[in-house]
Design a protein around this motif. Structure first.
Motif, short mmCIF file in Angstrom:
data_model
loop_
_atom_site.label_atom_id
_atom_site.label_comp_id
_atom_site.label_asym_id
_atom_site.label_seq_id
_atom_site.Cartn_x
_atom_site.Cartn_y
_atom_site.Cartn_z
N TYR A 91 60.79 -59.65 -1.88
CA TYR A 91 60.47 -58.22 -1.81
C TYR A 91 61.18 -57.48 -2.94
O TYR A 91 60.56 -56.71 -3.69
CB TYR A 91 60.88 -57.65 -0.46
CG TYR A 91 60.56 -56.18 -0.27
CD1 TYR A 91 59.38 -55.77 0.33
CD2 TYR A 91 61.46 -55.19 -0.70
CE1 TYR A 91 59.08 -54.42 0.50
CE2 TYR A 91 61.18 -53.84 -0.54
CZ TYR A 91 59.98 -53.46 0.06
OH TYR A 91 59.70 -52.13 0.23
N GLY A 119 48.79 -62.26 2.19
CA GLY A 119 50.25 -62.34 2.21
C GLY A 119 50.90 -61.25 1.39
O GLY A 119 51.91 -60.66 1.80
N LYS A 155 51.57 -57.81 2.95
CA LYS A 155 52.68 -57.68 3.88
C LYS A 155 53.84 -56.89 3.28
O LYS A 155 54.74 -56.44 4.01
CB LYS A 155 53.18 -59.07 4.32
CG LYS A 155 52.23 -59.79 5.27
CD LYS A 155 52.80 -61.14 5.68
CE LYS A 155 51.90 -61.81 6.71
NZ LYS A 155 51.98 -61.12 8.01
N GLU A 212 59.68 -58.02 6.81
CA GLU A 212 58.40 -58.69 7.06
C GLU A 212 57.99 -59.56 5.87
O GLU A 212 57.58 -60.72 6.05
CB GLU A 212 57.32 -57.64 7.32
CG GLU A 212 55.95 -58.20 7.62
CD GLU A 212 55.75 -58.58 9.08
OE1 GLU A 212 54.76 -59.25 9.39
OE2 GLU A 212 56.61 -58.20 9.89
N PHE A 213 58.13 -59.02 4.67
CA PHE A 213 57.69 -59.74 3.47
C PHE A 213 58.58 -60.96 3.20
O PHE A 213 58.10 -62.05 2.89
CB PHE A 213 57.69 -58.80 2.26
CG PHE A 213 56.98 -59.34 1.07
CD1 PHE A 213 55.59 -59.42 1.04
CD2 PHE A 213 57.68 -59.75 -0.06
CE1 PHE A 213 54.92 -59.91 -0.07
CE2 PHE A 213 57.01 -60.24 -1.18
CZ PHE A 213 55.63 -60.32 -1.18
N TYR A 239 57.92 -63.71 5.68
CA TYR A 239 56.69 -64.43 5.36
C TYR A 239 56.94 -65.47 4.27
O TYR A 239 56.47 -66.61 4.34
CB TYR A 239 55.62 -63.43 4.91
CG TYR A 239 54.44 -64.05 4.21
CD1 TYR A 239 53.53 -64.86 4.90
CD2 TYR A 239 54.22 -63.85 2.85
CE1 TYR A 239 52.44 -65.44 4.26
CE2 TYR A 239 53.14 -64.42 2.20
CZ TYR A 239 52.26 -65.21 2.91
OH TYR A 239 51.19 -65.79 2.27
N PHE A 261 54.79 -53.60 4.83
CA PHE A 261 55.46 -53.57 6.14
C PHE A 261 56.98 -53.69 6.01
O PHE A 261 57.67 -53.85 7.00
CB PHE A 261 54.92 -54.68 7.03
CG PHE A 261 53.47 -54.51 7.38
CD1 PHE A 261 53.10 -53.71 8.46
CD2 PHE A 261 52.48 -55.12 6.64
CE1 PHE A 261 51.77 -53.53 8.79
CE2 PHE A 261 51.14 -54.96 6.95
CZ PHE A 261 50.78 -54.16 8.04
#
Length: 223
Positions: free
Chosen positions: A146, A33, A36, A43-44, A47, A39
């Protein structure tokens, strides 16, 4: 029977082995995880949101995440308590140090206790930093992991704490995996080399996987 098992050294070592393997499984999933983050924020952050909606509509919002947290807390406490009690039992058995130390003992073996303490303190800091935001600098933003991760790894002390803990984790895993295999009866003369190789690969892979995020922020790959 459970009480008798827990009171024995074998029982405590078994608890350590099983709880350690539970935490190892979590770490494998966690590092996947974490990667990620390369990306991008969309994306993060998606997730992280998915983790909170896991199991819906059967489970309520964040219920699955809290179940995972409870299992991890039980595993960490069981691991730490059994390790402490085994350590105290060893000291009582031989209150004075040996005249000669075993030269064959690896660095990871000799530092398992200190590594465990470092990791315990790191878990507390990690939760206060990226879960509750209590010690987070740069303005903690709920729902934006993030940005919070980038903030943490943009500070020298955030990187120092994290990298030190991950190196301790690698050493702990390297010895702990092999030791757990011996405790659970998996080890043997024919399998010891394969188990040690697996332990080394797991420790190295997870360590590199976890330090990838701070290195990515420091080098500008993640910003």
């Amino acid at each position: 029977m459970a009480r008798t098992m827990w009171d024995s050294s074998v029982g405590k070592k078994t608890v350590m082995a099983v709880s350690g393997l539970i935490m190892l499984l979590y770490l494998v999933i966690h590092v996947i995880g974490n990667l990620k983050i390369f990306f991008g924020p969309g994306e993060f952050n998606h997730y992280a949101h998915w983790l909170r909606t896991l199991g819906e509509p059967f489970l309520h919002y964040e219920w699955a995440l809290w179940m995972i947290r409870v299992v991890l807390v039980v595993a960490v406490v069981a691991h730490a308590v059994s390790a402490y009690q085994l350590s105290r039992r060893d000291l009582r058995a031989r209150p004075s140090k040996y005249v000669h130390t075993r030269a064959r003992a690896s660095y990871a073996t000799r530092t398992m206790r200190w590594g465990g303490i470092i990791l315990g303190l790191f878990i507390v800091w990690h939760i206060l930093d990226l879960t509750t935001g209590t010690v987070h600098t740069g303005g903690f933003e709920h729902g934006k992991p993030y940005q919070n991760v980038v903030d943490t790894f943009s500070t020298w002390y955030g990187n120092t704490i994290y990298l030190t803990a991950m190196l301790a984790l690698g050493l702990h895993l390297r010895h702990g995996f092999w030791s757990a295999a011996q405790t659970l009866g998996v080890g043997s003369r024919t399998r010891d080399r394969a188990l040690k190789t697996t332990a080394n690969v797991l420790a190295l892979t997870l360590t590199l996987g976890f330090i990838a995020a701070p290195v990515g922020v420091m080098t500008g790959l993640v910003s």
